[in-house]
Write an enzyme that holds these catalytic residues in place. Structure first.
Site: not given
Ligand code: C5P
Length: 214
Positions: A25-27, A91
């Protein structure tokens, strides 16, 4: 006003599975995309909100399509067409795991798992070159250096109309924070907007979209 207009917004991160219980995943919190969807709704647009697993709840009174992966997000975006405009604030993971396991991976004496990656489709690029391309396509560029130069190149490469560029260096506190400082890059102009609340960036962008579609 955006009465009678249908607008697509993508938001949040994607989750790319490694096995049934693990993912990459990402932030991204989804805060800016959510604020944009709410601002467009407030101007009267019918909003289709395609969201990955974000940490903020989706706005009320918009059509919500929940997805996890980039491939699912692309399918949801295409299912929402035609729309008058699209704001791609998600994102999206650049890569997914090519050899994701069907069962939970176990710790074994044979050693460590080796992940192989494959590129995800670029949803913004796909939409910008789509047979049902919206009249106005807005992308985002999160950069940590040479923000305007990199974002201008990205606008051309992706084929979108506008790019909202922001500096996401950790020192700015923008990613995951309440404020944003953006540059609006159009075909022949760069506007530097002052640092303001994400809700105010959203309201300003929504007003610009309303003007462009009128
Ligand atoms: O190339 P980069 O990820 O920096 O581009 C950011 C812009 O492209 C954002 O608008 C993002 O939503 C979009 N994007 C996309 N699909 C991808 C990667 C990025 O729609 N696979």
């Amino acid at each position: 006003m955006l009465t009678g207009k249908r607008i697509l917004v993508t938001s949040g991160p994607t989750h790319e599975p490694i096995d049934p219980v693990r993912y990459i995943a990402n932030r991204s919190s989804g805060a800016q995309g959510t604020a944009i969807a709410a601002a467009l709704r407030d101007l009267g647009a019918r909003v289709v909100f395609v969201t990955g697993p974000a940490s903020v709840p989706p706005p009320e009174d918009v059509e919500v399509l929940r997805v996890e992966t980039a491939l699912q997000m692309l399918a949801a975006v295409e299912s929402a067409l035609p729309v008058d405009a699209a704001v791609m604030a998600a994102a999206v993971a650049d890569w997914r795991v090519a050899n994701a396991a069907q069962q939970k991976m176990k710790k074994t004496a044979q050693g460590l798992p080796m992940l192989e990656f494959i590129e995800n489709p670029d949803i913004l690029h796909t939409l910008s070159h789509h047979a049902q391309r919206p009249k106005l396509v807005v992308g985002f560029a999160a950069e940590t250096e040479n923000v305007v130069a990199h974002a201008s190149a990205k606008r051309a490469r992706k084929g979108c109309d506008w790019i909202l560029a922001n500096d996401v260096s950790p020192a700015t506190g923008i990613m995951g924070g309440p404020e944003n400082a953006v540059h609006l890059i159009t075909e022949n102009k760069v506007e530097d907007w002052p640092r303001m609340a994400k809700a105010d960036v959203a309201a300003r962008l929504a007003a610009r979209i309303a003007k462009a579609l009128s």
